[in-house]
Design an enzyme around this catalytic site. Structure first.
Site, PDB file in Angstrom:
ATOM      1  N   MET A  93       0.792  -1.226   0.000  1.00 38.94           N
ATOM      2  CA  MET A  93       0.000   0.000   0.000  1.00 38.94           C
ATOM      3  C   MET A  93       0.831   1.287   0.000  1.00 38.94           C
ATOM      4  O   MET A  93       0.286   2.361   0.205  1.00 38.94           O
ATOM      5  CB  MET A  93      -0.983  -0.014   1.186  1.00 38.94           C
ATOM      6  N   ILE A  95       3.317   3.917  -2.239  1.00 37.10           N
ATOM      7  CA  ILE A  95       3.641   4.232  -3.638  1.00 37.10           C
ATOM      8  C   ILE A  95       5.153   4.391  -3.764  1.00 37.10           C
ATOM      9  O   ILE A  95       5.802   4.992  -2.905  1.00 37.10           O
ATOM     10  CB  ILE A  95       2.874   5.489  -4.077  1.00 37.10           C
ATOM     11  N   LEU A  96       5.711   3.787  -4.799  1.00 32.28           N
ATOM     12  CA  LEU A  96       7.163   3.844  -5.002  1.00 32.28           C
ATOM     13  C   LEU A  96       7.485   4.974  -5.987  1.00 32.28           C
ATOM     14  O   LEU A  96       6.776   5.163  -6.978  1.00 32.28           O
ATOM     15  CB  LEU A  96       7.658   2.499  -5.550  1.00 32.28           C
ATOM     16  N   ASN A 110       2.665  -5.470 -10.314  1.00 35.15           N
ATOM     17  CA  ASN A 110       1.673  -5.190  -9.279  1.00 35.15           C
ATOM     18  C   ASN A 110       0.350  -5.835  -9.668  1.00 35.15           C
ATOM     19  O   ASN A 110       0.017  -5.901 -10.845  1.00 35.15           O
ATOM     20  CB  ASN A 110       1.468  -3.668  -9.170  1.00 35.15           C
ATOM     21  N   HIS A 112      -3.667  -5.321  -9.324  1.00 31.47           N
ATOM     22  CA  HIS A 112      -4.664  -4.300  -8.986  1.00 31.47           C
ATOM     23  C   HIS A 112      -6.052  -4.909  -9.158  1.00 31.47           C
ATOM     24  O   HIS A 112      -6.321  -5.547 -10.186  1.00 31.47           O
ATOM     25  CB  HIS A 112      -4.490  -3.065  -9.881  1.00 31.47           C
ATOM     26  N   GLU A 183      -7.445 -12.677  -9.139  1.00 31.65           N
ATOM     27  CA  GLU A 183      -6.138 -12.305  -8.591  1.00 31.65           C
ATOM     28  C   GLU A 183      -5.246 -13.507  -8.293  1.00 31.65           C
ATOM     29  O   GLU A 183      -4.063 -13.526  -8.660  1.00 31.65           O
ATOM     30  CB  GLU A 183      -6.312 -11.488  -7.307  1.00 31.65           C
TER      31      GLU A 183
END
Ligand code: GAR
Length: 205
Positions: A93, A95-96, A110, A112, A183
């Site tokens: 959770m 952000i990079l 990732n 989503h 997922e």
């Protein structure tokens, strides 16, 4: 050939991490090996799953660092220490920054919980994504695995799978269906795809 060394980044329950660990045990990720689980939260149940599978863990809460730079430096140190070549964000959770993601071009993926470009970007995470899908009234949603770059949920799409929205769905019910039907299948598949490509690239160096 050597297996691609994979770190999985988590923040919560870790059901996607579990899907990866189970796929690995079943031989469905033959080109990679999960060598590290890194959590942004000390209380994430994902850490228990990693420990039960015998995978080393590191906890790196962003709030423990005075800047994003310092946080990302700590992430890079952990990755270096475990010779990580590929990163899977599985319910991570934080952000990079671009400074971080450019160090791993097309080597960070990732998952989503929507069909990007719907219900994605900043503010769309976890249950909020399913709340937004239900309040918009879409009849089909799903999940997307994409490469990670400096734009939140903006990298090239690798795999997608559609999931039906049913009358009476709550965000929780829809979230569970998207996990079960999309997922947990897509993330191991995409992980193997990218791990295999990296393995081949490294072997040809
Ligand atoms: C998953 O639904 C994942 O797709 C989502 O968070 C959940 C984590 O569950 N990720 C995002 O929303 C990222 N923007 P898990 O910890 O049980 O895997």
């Amino acid at each position: 050939m050597l297996k691609t060394r994979i770190a999985v980044f988590v923040s919560g329950g870790g059901t996607n991490l579990q899907a990866l660990l189970d796929a690995q045990s079943a031989g469905a990720i033959p080109s990679g090996e999960i060598v590290l689980v890194l959590s942004s939260s000390a209380s994430a149940y994902a850490l228990t799953r990693a420990k039960e599978a015998g995978v080393p863990t590191v906890v790196c809460p962003p709030k423990d660092f005075f800047s994003r730079d310092a946080f990302e430096t700590a992430l890079l140190e952990a990755l270096d220490a475990h010779h990580v070549q590929m990163i899977v964000l599985a319910g991570f959770m934080s952000i990079l920054s671009g400074a971080f993601t450019t160090r791993f071009p097309e080597r960070i993926i990732n998952i989503h919980p929507s069909l990007i470009p719907a219900f994605c970007g900043s503010g769309f995470y976890g249950l909020h994504v399913h709340e937004a899908a239900l309040s918009y009234g879409v009849k089909v949603t799903g999940a997307t695995v994409h490469y990670v770059n400096e734009i939140p949920d903006g990298g090239k799409i690798l795999l997608q799978k559609a999931v039906e929205v049913r009358p009476g769905d709550t965000p929780e019910v829809l979230q569970r269906r998207v996990m079960e039907q999309a997922e947990w299948l897509l993330l191991p598949q995409a992980t193997e795809l990218v791990a295999k490509r990296i393995q081949e690239e490294e072997a040809s160096l």
